[in-house]
Structure formats: C-alpha cells, structure tokens
Write an enzyme that holds these catalytic residues in place. Structure first.
Site, PDB file in Angstrom:
ATOM      1  N   GLU A 188       0.702  -1.195   0.173  1.00 54.96           N
ATOM      2  CA  GLU A 188      -0.098   0.405  -0.292  1.00 54.96           C
ATOM      3  C   GLU A 188       0.861   1.398   0.159  1.00 54.96           C
ATOM      4  OE1 GLU A 188      -1.905  -3.514   1.609  1.00 54.96           O
ATOM      5  OE2 GLU A 188       0.419  -2.299   2.181  1.00 54.96           O
ATOM      6  N   PRO A 230      10.372 -13.893  -1.458  1.00 54.49           N
ATOM      7  CA  PRO A 230       8.870 -13.577  -0.456  1.00 54.49           C
ATOM      8  C   PRO A 230       8.391 -12.818  -0.053  1.00 54.49           C
ATOM      9  CG  PRO A 230      10.938 -15.674   0.316  1.00 54.49           C
ATOM     10  CD  PRO A 230      11.398 -14.176  -0.996  1.00 54.49           C
ATOM     11  N   ARG A 231       7.043 -12.473   0.423  1.00 54.17           N
ATOM     12  CA  ARG A 231       6.083 -11.465   0.722  1.00 54.17           C
ATOM     13  C   ARG A 231       7.302 -10.699   1.998  1.00 54.17           C
ATOM     14  NH1 ARG A 231       3.055  -7.153  -1.395  1.00 54.17           N
ATOM     15  NH2 ARG A 231       1.915  -6.916   0.066  1.00 54.17           N
ATOM     16  N   MET A 254      14.987  -5.292   1.186  1.00 60.11           N
ATOM     17  CA  MET A 254      13.157  -4.616   0.984  1.00 60.11           C
ATOM     18  C   MET A 254      13.277  -3.566  -0.025  1.00 60.11           C
ATOM     19  SD  MET A 254      11.253  -6.901   2.671  1.00 60.11           S
ATOM     20  CE  MET A 254      10.479  -5.585   2.316  1.00 60.11           C
ATOM     21  N   GLY A 255      12.180  -3.286  -0.560  1.00 58.93           N
ATOM     22  CA  GLY A 255      11.961  -2.391  -1.828  1.00 58.93           C
ATOM     23  C   GLY A 255      12.741  -1.945  -2.842  1.00 58.93           C
ATOM     24  N   GLU A 256      13.001  -3.544  -3.541  1.00 54.48           N
ATOM     25  CA  GLU A 256      13.745  -4.219  -5.054  1.00 54.48           C
ATOM     26  C   GLU A 256      12.993  -4.272  -5.514  1.00 54.48           C
ATOM     27  OE1 GLU A 256      18.609  -3.550  -4.827  1.00 54.48           O
ATOM     28  OE2 GLU A 256      17.709  -5.213  -4.258  1.00 54.48           O
ATOM     29  N   ASN A 274      -0.187  -7.694  -6.744  1.00 53.44           N
ATOM     30  CA  ASN A 274      -0.209  -6.353  -7.593  1.00 53.44           C
ATOM     31  C   ASN A 274       0.179  -6.870  -9.249  1.00 53.44           C
ATOM     32  OD1 ASN A 274      -0.842  -4.386  -9.148  1.00 53.44           O
ATOM     33  ND2 ASN A 274       0.872  -3.225  -8.281  1.00 53.44           N
ATOM     34  N   LEU A 296      -0.033  -5.783 -11.692  1.00 51.94           N
ATOM     35  CA  LEU A 296       0.493  -4.500 -13.134  1.00 51.94           C
ATOM     36  C   LEU A 296       2.224  -4.133 -13.053  1.00 51.94           C
ATOM     37  CD1 LEU A 296      -2.078  -2.079 -11.786  1.00 51.94           C
ATOM     38  CD2 LEU A 296      -1.974  -3.154 -14.210  1.00 51.94           C
ATOM     39  N   GLU A 297       2.862  -4.125 -11.971  1.00 51.33           N
ATOM     40  CA  GLU A 297       4.362  -3.712 -12.037  1.00 51.33           C
ATOM     41  C   GLU A 297       4.844  -4.713 -13.106  1.00 51.33           C
ATOM     42  OE1 GLU A 297       5.898  -4.161  -7.827  1.00 51.33           O
ATOM     43  OE2 GLU A 297       4.878  -2.325  -7.770  1.00 51.33           O
TER      44      GLU A 297
END
Length: 421
Positions: free
Chosen positions: A60, A268-269, A308-310, A334, A336-337
């Site tokens: 989010e 992994p999420r 994280m963030g990649e 998602n 869409l990425e």
C-alpha cells in the site's frame, strides 16, 4: 450502542494484541520497537499536518508513492504525514520519502489511543489507502470535522461478505466517509450495497497504473540481469507466501529439464520468511544466491530476493513473471508492476484481491493462469520456446497499463476538494 460493544471487545482483546506483537518480534525484532506510537503516544505536531496518508504495509505504501509525491509537489511547505502498521511499511516510507514526510505508526483503534493521536497530530484531512477501515478512527475524525477519503478503494466479494456480517458496525462507519474513490465499478457497487452514501462514491480507477519506471530503476535492472546472465532464461516468482514456494520450486525443476540454464528470482512476501525459504531452496537441491549478499554466483539456479524495496527493479531483470499470493487463498498481489515492464504475467487461481484488473489483463491476453507446478512449468516452457509470442504478450500487458493511466489526477482533484485549507 454497537460501536461501544466493539470498543469493549477491543479493550478485552488488547492484551492478546500486545502478546501477538511481542511474538512477532521474536522473528522480526522491529515489532517490539516504537510500540508506544501504536497507542497514540507520538511526538506532537503543534502546527498540525495538512494531509495524513495511511497505508498498511509495503504494498500500500508503494501504491501511495505517486499520490504522496504529487501532494508534496502541489503543496510545498505543507506537512504530510504517512502512517503504516508494519515495520516493513515503515522502512518503505523512509526509503521512498526520507525526511520529506513525517512518519509514525498508526494508532490501534482504541478510542483513547485514537483521540490522543489526533490531538497530537492535528490532521486537516485523512486519506486511507485501499480498504484499511477502522470504526473508531473514522468516528473520531467525523466528530472533529476531519474529512476522510478512502483512496484507491477496492472491496472483494469476500471482504464485502465480511463487512455485511457486521453491518451494525460497518454501515454507520461507511456512511461517515466523505469520499470513496473506488478502483472499479464492482468495488463501488459493493460499497453502495453495504450502505455508503451514493453521493460519496466515485469510480476513479487504480492509481497503481500511474507509477513510472525511472532511469535509475531500469539501469539497476539491467545490471542485475547482466549479473544473472543476459542470454539465459530468467523468470521471477514475486510476493510468495508460505505454501507456494514448494510449488514454484517444483515448476522450476520441471523447467530445467527443457532449459538447464534457466534462473528463478524467488521473492518472498514477508522478510521473516527469507531464511526459511533459503533453507527450502537448498534442501530442494538448487544452487542458491541471496540478493542481500551481493552479485549472484555465476550460473546460480535460484536468486533469493531477500532485500526490501527492490521487487519492482527485480521484475525488470526477468523475462516472465509469476505473482504470488494466488496459489493459496490469499487473494493475490498486484500484477501491474510486471505488466509495466512488458512481461507476460502468470498467476494462480486465487486473485480476488485484484479480480477486476486480472480479468481485464486476461481479456487483453496480457496474463494467464496456472494453478499447479505442472501447468506453470508448461506455460513457462511455451514462453521461452517462442520469444516472439512472449514479447507480444508482454506488449499487450504494457499497452494495458498505458491505456489506463489517469486515476491519480482524478484522485488528487477529489482529495483537494474535500478541504479548502
């Protein structure tokens, strides 16, 4: 009366919430830090904030980036607060915005915690991302004349049924929302059926279409692809949940029979699962590299995305994408990425979190479903057997994203009209 019963239950269960927080801290120590913020004990902002944007976690927060960036650009000098509920979301806020925004954890939905938080932060408007709805928070904002906007709002059939079972609580909450900016017609219809005011519901589309791939991001993706091997087949399995990794590794093993040099980027999420998934990869007999340890070893069969963030960058290093949370009944993440990178996208059958977007992507032939290791491996093999077909499917996905931009501008106009500032 209904809300007071809800409050009583919250207070009764709050010790269990704290215990859960402490238990999660055993695997992710950040959960044990800054716990006072969760009860509204935040640093006061005497001058208040113009926009308070609330997102739950990483997904989010990433979706909110275009909105927050636009608010910062259009209202220079105004304070923007971004709250999350998870440490990973907190890290993403800092990575995305640095010190350009204020950031704390959002309060639990206890009346005293919410009141304390509002007194200290003094927001002029609250923008809630997607469907993070809390009755006491919305009630308290309404009483104080603070407009509440539900932005990029989505509501699956399953979630709608859940709200419907507690209509005595959800209906008055929805009626206090100043504006619901729904992603799709189906989302809007579900909010209306649950009691939202018809004049306060609009269909704006999803702002998840309105992100851009920067030159720096593209260059980082090119570097990673070069490290993996520019000519070998590479696929990514992103945002995976417990119960999915075994299936995905089985599919990769099957793919290796046709393409022995293929590589899988497995992401992994949740970060607390990184080490467990690494052990699973090794026990499954694959050669493993970890992104956190630098450049992947030459010829590695699985690269674990344990940073994280990649994720958005990692999509750009692949030829085909699988989006997780969809082989189990989690609802999917998602798509869409990868579509924005022009990648053919695969998902499992459980996509109720993004049902409208997935249906439309399938209709334009930009994605397809695979519910087992066998089917997934076959679809991957077909894509790698026919590069022209793979690129054509990816182009359909890319065109779909491009043709649906514009929700951000509609959302901005609606947000700014709610408060004259």
């Amino acid at each position: 009366m209904a809300r007071w019963l809800y409050c009583l239950l919250l207070y009764l269960f709050s010790p269990l919430v704290l215990l859960r927080l402490w238990q999660r801290g055993r695997r992710a120590p950040a959960y044990r830090r800054r716990w006072r913020e969760r009860f509204g004990w935040v640093t006061p902002v005497p001058e208040g904030v113009r926009f308070w944007v609330h997102s739950v976690s990483v997904g989010e927060t990433i979706a909110a980036v275009p909105l927050v960036e636009a608010l910062l650009a259009r209202h220079p000098g105004e304070r923007v607060l971004v709250t999350t509920m998870t440490p990973t979301g907190s890290d993403q806020v800092r990575k995305s915005f640095g010190d350009r925004v204020l950031h704390v954890y959002a309060p639990y939905d206890l009346p005293d915690a919410v009141a304390r938080f509002l007194r200290r932060v003094r927001p002029a408007e609250l923008i809630v991302m997607e469907t993070e709805l809390w009755p006491n928070l919305i009630h308290a904002c309404s009483k104080r004349g603070i407009p509440v906007v539900l932005a990029n709002a989505r509501l699956s059939e399953r979630s709608a049924r859940g709200y419907g079972r507690v209509a005595w609580l959800s209906r008055p909450m929805l009626q206090r929302l100043d504006w619901i900016a729904a992603q799709a017609d189906a989302d809007a219809e579900r909010f209306l059926a649950l009691g939202a005011h018809p004049d306060h519901v609009s269909v704006c589309g999803s702002i998840k279409f309105d992100f851009s791939l920067s030159d720096n991001l593209r260059e980082a993706a090119r570097q990673l692809r070069s490290q993996l091997g520019g000519s070998r087949p590479v696929w990514i399995a992103a945002s995976t949940h417990e119960g999915e990794d075994e299936i995905l590794l089985d599919a990769h093993r099957r793919l290796l029979k046709s393409y022995p040099d293929a590589a899988l980027i497995l992401v992994p999420r949740h970060p607390e699962r990184f080490n467990d998934v690494a052990r699973l990869v090794e026990l499954s007999g694959f050669t493993l590299s970890r992104r956190s340890q630098g450049a992947p070893a030459a010829g590695c069969q699985v690269l674990l995305g344990d940073t994280m963030g990649e994720l958005r960058m990692m999509y750009g290093a692949a030829d085909v994408a699988f989006v997780g949370g969809s082989l189990i009944e989690s609802g999917g993440h998602n798509p869409l990425e990868p579509a924005a990178w022009g990648l053919p996208t695969l998902m499992g059958p459980h996509v109720f979190n993004f049902a409208d977007i997935c249906q439309r992507l399938v209709e334009v032939k930009g994605m397809c479903f695979a519910g087992s290791a066998e089917v997934l491996a076959q679809r991957l093999t077909n894509f790698f057997d026919d590069p022209e077909h793979r690129r054509a499917i990816g182009q359909q996905a890319l065109d779909f994203v491009a043709s649906n931009r514009g929700a951000l501008q509609r959302l901005l106009e609606g947000v700014e009209s709610r408060h004259s500032g």
